[in-house]
Design an enzyme around this catalytic site. Sequence first.
Site, PDB file in Angstrom:
ATOM      1  N   GLU A 210      39.670  61.551  38.408  1.00 59.29           N
ATOM      2  CA  GLU A 210      40.126  60.266  38.939  1.00 59.29           C
ATOM      3  C   GLU A 210      41.146  59.582  38.032  1.00 59.29           C
ATOM      4  OE1 GLU A 210      36.741  57.971  40.107  1.00 59.29           O
ATOM      5  OE2 GLU A 210      36.067  59.485  41.532  1.00 59.29           O
ATOM      6  N   LYS A 340      32.560  54.610  51.627  1.00 63.08           N
ATOM      7  CA  LYS A 340      33.383  55.813  51.600  1.00 63.08           C
ATOM      8  C   LYS A 340      33.458  56.358  53.021  1.00 63.08           C
ATOM      9  CE  LYS A 340      32.185  57.207  46.866  1.00 63.08           C
ATOM     10  NZ  LYS A 340      31.331  58.129  46.066  1.00 63.08           N
TER      11      LYS A 340
END
Length: 429
Positions: A210, A340
């Site tokens: 990330e 999500k």
Amino acid sequence: MNNIVDTAIEAIVAREILDSRGRPTIEAEVHLLSGAVGLAQVPSGASTGTFEAHELRDKDKSRYGGKGVLKAVHNVNEILAPKLIDLDALNQELIDRTMIALDGSGNKSNLGANAILAVSLAAARAGAESLGIPLYRYLGGPLANLLPVPLMNVINGGAHASNNVDFQEFMIVPVGATSFREALRWGAEVFATLSEVLHDKGLLTGVGDEGGFAPNLESNQVALELLVAAIEKAGYKPGEQVALALDVAASEFYKEGQYVYDGRPHAPTEFIDYLGQLVDQYPIVSIEDGLHEEDWQHWQLLTQKVGSRVQLVGDDLFVTNATRLQKGIQEKAGNAILIKLNQIGSLTETLETIDLGTRNGFRSVISHRSGETEDTTIADLAVATRAGQIKTGSLCRSERVAKYNRLLRIEDELGDRAVYAGAVGLGPK
């Protein structure tokens, strides 16, 4: 045919593409009679919750180590597309419910959540395009003007990095900024300073999935100390201007009823005390997945202990699922939910889960996945739903920065109407 509107779906095409980890994922295009086209790409997670909707992979070891998505592509092109042709793209719920019914399972395991979500998001984009309005306005209406506080993952551990750090994410949160543009600058400056701090200590400055740094550190506290040092060295006040947040991802180190960190197992109550001590010692405003996804009893205890002081976010606990969130609301487990899109697999269900949380005092944090693409839907979704918070990684890697840059453009587009969520967008309601 005379009754078909120009926003009707004319064609749907899916293909296999690559995500930010070089693994296959699915992309879909939805074409309307008007000529409008919507394009969407689906992300993929590394630390996935047990109760997430099913991501369909080929399991053909001769291609991409079995991680191909040609089955999902086939399901879009050959099963979903014929049933969706001529449906009105502006009727998002009908499109999503039709796909869910065609799948027929409880977790989208027949056609694949990745297949269904790709079409769901592409249809929404096509709808917005047909009306000539941005996606955030299409989904959120005239009140969509709240820019989210970014929770920026700058030190990676756990399943997101090949290091010895237990917790998965250590984040900086620019709560004191007055605009999203200023918040982004603060974050970028702290991130650059953190690189210097790590370098000066002889620590690695390679990055994880990330975009955060992934050094080997002695403990979780050392990571927090490094963040505080970087915030101060960059010229900001820890807590007041730039706060901290954690994604513990506790399910990843839960073994036989114990939490294994710092090299040994700990009882749940001991671990809760440990998290409480971290909240006491550091300017932490949010803790995600502080306990195992099925440890409901201790989630209640953690919420009682620190829930009035910090945001307690359920990710693996809730998996963007309204049924699991309803249980959390009833049992007073946590006070916020991570959102999500690919955990539940359709835009309609995602919006329903956010709405359920909002009506019950739970904040929503719109989130990326560790395997991302250049798709920026979550930036628009954060503004559309007035969520007030977004997690989309560090201040490097273009699949992360794409979302930040999209939010900059939205803020510019809104002009004087834009409001930055700031400190009020965080913490228990």
